[in-house]
Design an enzyme around this catalytic site. Structure first.
Site, PDB file in Angstrom:
ATOM      1  N   HIS A  18       1.015  -0.585  -0.001  1.00 22.42           N
ATOM      2  CA  HIS A  18       0.076   0.099  -0.298  1.00 22.42           C
ATOM      3  C   HIS A  18       1.099   1.629   0.193  1.00 22.42           C
ATOM      4  O   HIS A  18       1.465   0.882   1.338  1.00 22.42           O
ATOM      5  CB  HIS A  18      -0.837  -0.124   1.732  1.00 22.42           C
ATOM      6  N   CYS A  19       1.097   1.735  -1.136  1.00 23.41           N
ATOM      7  CA  CYS A  19       1.571   3.431  -0.625  1.00 23.41           C
ATOM      8  C   CYS A  19       0.844   4.526  -0.638  1.00 23.41           C
ATOM      9  O   CYS A  19      -0.184   4.891  -0.802  1.00 23.41           O
ATOM     10  CB  CYS A  19       1.484   3.714  -2.331  1.00 23.41           C
TER      11      CYS A  19
END
Length: 291
Positions: free
Chosen positions: A131-132
């Protein structure tokens, strides 16, 4: 009263989730604007070259290059955010469950290999990498190309900006390495608030510092993901020391970036159909974590 506080807390939470996106956008456009100013006004040309045809060509080439990089950063980021890597709308069944399938109790469905649940996106993501937090979106099967290409052009853009800002460092240090010059480079905010420097000097020093720090951070992310790309791994698989889907360098590039992997990095507008469906993968090694 409790309901109002809860709604307010949720809105603040959502705003905080989007804060990194706004901050990134502000920094990207600030750096572009500052470098454009350096090219157009403070162009590092010799005095006799300032009024020649070469001066115009020099500036035009620099502006063309930097706005090409800016366009690629923005368009790749837009497509990365627009294209959902989740299992929503994807038919997962039909051929029975094989090795590597799991049951997600949150989504209440069976999920294929390399798919995992993201508690920030609140959904399972196909071939989930991570997850950025900078974009507020998961990196997965369908948007990995745009994530990597965005990193590529951010890296090249920051390298270019850092080279262009070398003149700024030279001007700051032209009188020698003094306490004033060191503090201006390290803590420009304090120098501005204390009235030691002008707003113009602060802006140049702050953006020059941002270019250096940003370049180091983006370099770490970019080369780490290149390393994973060449090995056919996701970040989650790297953590568990597994390489069961390594197909060799060229096949890894095709599966991650699409059929036109050799040219699609030039522009997000170049179509590059993905290989596979993000559900079925050819296994070339053990699915168990190595000891």
């Amino acid at each position: 009263m409790t309901g109002l506080g809860s709604r307010l807390f949720c809105k603040v939470g959502k705003l905080c989730e989007q804060l990194p996106v706004f901050l990134n956008t502000f920094l990207v456009f600030s750096i572009t604007g500052e470098v454009s100013y350096l090219v157009l006004v403070e162009a590092p040309l010799e005095a006799e070259q300032q009024k020649t045809v070469w001066s115009s060509w020099w500036k035009a080439l620099h502006l063309l290059g930097q706005y090409f990089m800016l366009g690629n950063i923005c368009w790749n980021a837009f497509l990365f955010l627009k294209i959902s890597p989740s299992i929503k709308g994807v038919f997962l069944g039909g051929d029975g469950l094989g090795q590597g399938w799991r049951y997600c109790y949150t989504c209440e469905t069976h999920t294929p290999p390399r798919c995992s649940h993201c508690y920030d996106c609140k959904v399972c993501v196909l071939r989930r990498d991570h997850h950025c937090v900078f974009f507020g979106q998961c990196v997965g099967f369908r948007n990995y190309r745009y994530f990597l290409c965005c990193l590529l052009f951010m890296w090249s853009g920051l390298l270019y900006a850092m080279v262009m800002n070398a003149e700024v460092f030279i001007v700051i240090l032209k009188e020698g390495v003094t306490l004033h010059s060191i503090l201006l480079l390290l803590v420009p905010w304090i120098m501005l608030v204390s009235g030691q420097v002008s707003a113009r000097a602060f802006a140049f020093a702050f953006i020059a510092d941002t270019c250096v720090v940003g370049f180091l951070l983006v370099s770490a992310f970019f080369f780490f993901h290149l390393f994973l790309l060449f090995r056919g791994q996701t970040t989650r698989e790297w953590y568990s020391s597994r390489r069961p889907y390594n197909l060799g360098l060229i096949s890894n590039l095709r599966h991650m970036l699409g059929l036109r992997w050799y040219i699609c990095w030039l522009s997000p507008l170049i179509p590059s159909p993905l290989v596979g469906d993000g559900i079925n993968f050819r296994v070339t090694g053990s699915l168990e974590p190595s000891q």
